[in-house]
Each structure stands twice: as C-alpha cells, then as structure tokens.
Design a protein around this motif. Structure first.
Motif: not given
Length: 318
Positions: A124-138
């Motif tokens: 959906p429409l979300l705040p404009a700023r996006c920060v990707l975290h990861g990858p995290f291997d689990v």
C-alpha cells in the motif's frame, strides 16, 4: 510443491554486479548474474555439461562462463561457445536451467515454477523514505520467522527495555479480520514501548497494524499516540531450506532526520534479541498440526497457521 509458483526474494537488487552470485531458494542452489544488456538472470547453479557450480565461473563478454570447461551461456540459458570445439555450434538442448527473475521493493525475486501471481506482493501507500535492513540468515524456517514478526506477547520479555517491559506484558483484546483473499489482519493493537524507534527519547504508547502479505511476508504499521515518526516495516522471508531462511526488513519511515546507520543499528539490535530465541525453538519447522499449545494471546499466530494450511504450504512447516 505450491511454493514453486510463488515469487521469493533472494538478494538485494544491488548485490548482483560483474560477478556471479550464489543463492539458495527452496533447497535449490541458484546463480544470479547480469548479461550483456545488464539484465539480471537466474539459473540453476549447475552446468548441464558436468554439473559444476556456475557461480564459481565468470561473466565473459556478457555470457556466463562455466569454471570447469569454459562453456558459455547467454541470458536465455543457451550454450553459445565450447572452447574445446571452436567450430561447433551447440544444439538447443545444450542449455542451463533458467528461472524467472524480477526486481521489486529493492530486492530481486525468483519464481521456480509457473507463477501464480503477476509478481511479488504489492504494497500500500507507505512513507517515502525506505531503508532496507539485512539480509539476516537465520537457522530456522521462514514461517517461524514470520510468526515471530507477527507476535506481540514476546515484546515484554525478548525486547525488555526496548519494545516492551514485563510490567506491560498483558496482551489486550484486539480485533482480528481477514482480507477478501483470506490473509489475516489486526487493524489496531496498542503497545507500551520504552523505546519504540531509533529516535525515541522515552517510553510511549504506540499503535500497531499487522497484515500478512503472502505466506512468508508480513507488514506492520507503527504510529505513536503522540509525537514521533510513523513507521511501516515489511518482513520479507526467503525460504532457503526447510530449516533455514534469509530475511530482510524494509523500513518505510516519516523520520527524515535519523541517519540510515542509526536506523540500521536499531533494527540490528532488535533482531539480535530475536535470533537466539528463534534458533532455540526445538521444532524449527512451524507445526500446523496443533501439537503446540496456544492461548487467546496467540490469535494472530493461530490465524497465520490456518492461512498457511489453506494455501497448501508444505516447505518449512510440519
């Protein structure tokens, strides 16, 4: 296996450059690489000649070259050159196994079978700023990671002093609904958090909205009752093996001041609290057969498990 018809994230879009990148999806080794036109390709990570890992090779003149005998494959998987036979034109069956790949939400997605949707889950429409975290291997299954993301009762204990505290351990009554296609949603959930975000100066009540996006993906909206940034987090889980997964968190935030490094440090701290608990669960595959005892505080988890059963999911569950 129905999972082969879904789109799964396998790498950041920026991860694939001039060097082949090995990844694993649904227990199958893959190689990602860029062809001469700059398009990302996804092949089975095995040469059709002698089965060597193509990811150990190189991209030469826009083609993927096998490390064993130097066979070269174009972006469609067709072998175009066999150095041992310079004048030989490889027939059509001399080809690597190629899979559909697309870019969305800052990630590369692969489908191993006939796609059941046009592409990865829409947002959906979300705040404009996006920060990707990861990858995290689990070292646990993808459904376990998603269920943990949807769980609120662990805040007071796993994230004490951050997203919860034992004095506010009660799970309040909340509404659970479903989208027309059966995905569980919790529209509004109140939680007291000592430090709700990287920029938080103190404790505050926040409101959560949870939505399952697909079998191994979920979205939460997080907004303070008072002043503070509005955040949305998406968990994208990639099912590598039945008891191993890779996850990314995409943070969409109205916080325009906190540096990316601080946002990433906060999320890394939170997930570092989750990881040992996730990896300690003695059933790494999520049980859908009722062998784990549930209570009223687990309504969203129970709904997620029902959704997986209805979707016919078998990878990473038991």
């Amino acid at each position: 296996m129905v999972e082969r018809g879904h789109w799964w994230p396998v790498a950041l879009a920026t991860d694939v450059g001039a060097v082949p990148v090995p990844v694993t999806l649904l227990d199958e080794p893959l190689v990602l690489w860029r062809d001469g036109a700059g398009a990302v390709q996804a092949f089975a990570d095995r040469c059709p000649h002698r089965g060597a890992r193509l990811s150990l090779g190189a991209v030469v003149e826009g083609q993927l070259q096998c490390p064993y005998h130097g066979w070269r494959f174009d972006g469609q998987g067709q072998c175009r050159r066999i150095p041992a036979l310079p004048g030989f034109v490889p027939p059509a069956d001399h080809r690597a196994v190629r899979y559909a790949v697309t870019a969305a939400h800052g990630l590369l997605w692969v489908c191993l079978g006939e796609p059941v949707t046009d592409g990865p889950p829409a947002l959906p429409l979300l705040p404009a700023r996006c920060v990707l975290h990861g990858p995290f291997d689990v070292a646990t299954s993808a459904p376990r990671a998603v269920e943990n993301f949807l769980d609120t009762a662990h805040f007071a204990f796993v994230h004490a002093g951050w997203l919860g505290d034992p004095a506010h351990g009660e799970v309040p009554h909340h509404t659970l609904v479903h989208t027309p296609d059966g995905r569980p949603v919790v529209p509004d959930y109140p939680a007291w958090q000592p430090r709700a975000s990287a920029s938080a100066a103190g404790g505050a009540w926040v409101r959560y909205r949870y939505e399952v996006l697909s079998p191994y993906a979920a979205l939460l909206h997080k907004r303070p009752d008072g002043e503070g940034p509005t955040d949305a987090y998406v968990l994208w889980a990639s099912p590598q093996q039945p008891e191993a997964c890779r996850v990314w968190f995409a943070q969409y935030t109205s916080d325009t001041d906190t540096p990316d490094e601080a946002l990433r440090a906060f999320q890394a701290t939170i997930f570092a609290q989750d990881r040992p608990i996730l990896e300690s669960q003695t059933l790494k595959r999520l049980p859908l057969d009722g062998r784990e005892r549930m209570c009223a505080a687990d309504r969203l988890s129970a709904a997620y498990r029902r959704y997986l059963r209805e979707q016919g999911i078998t990878f990473g569950v038991c």
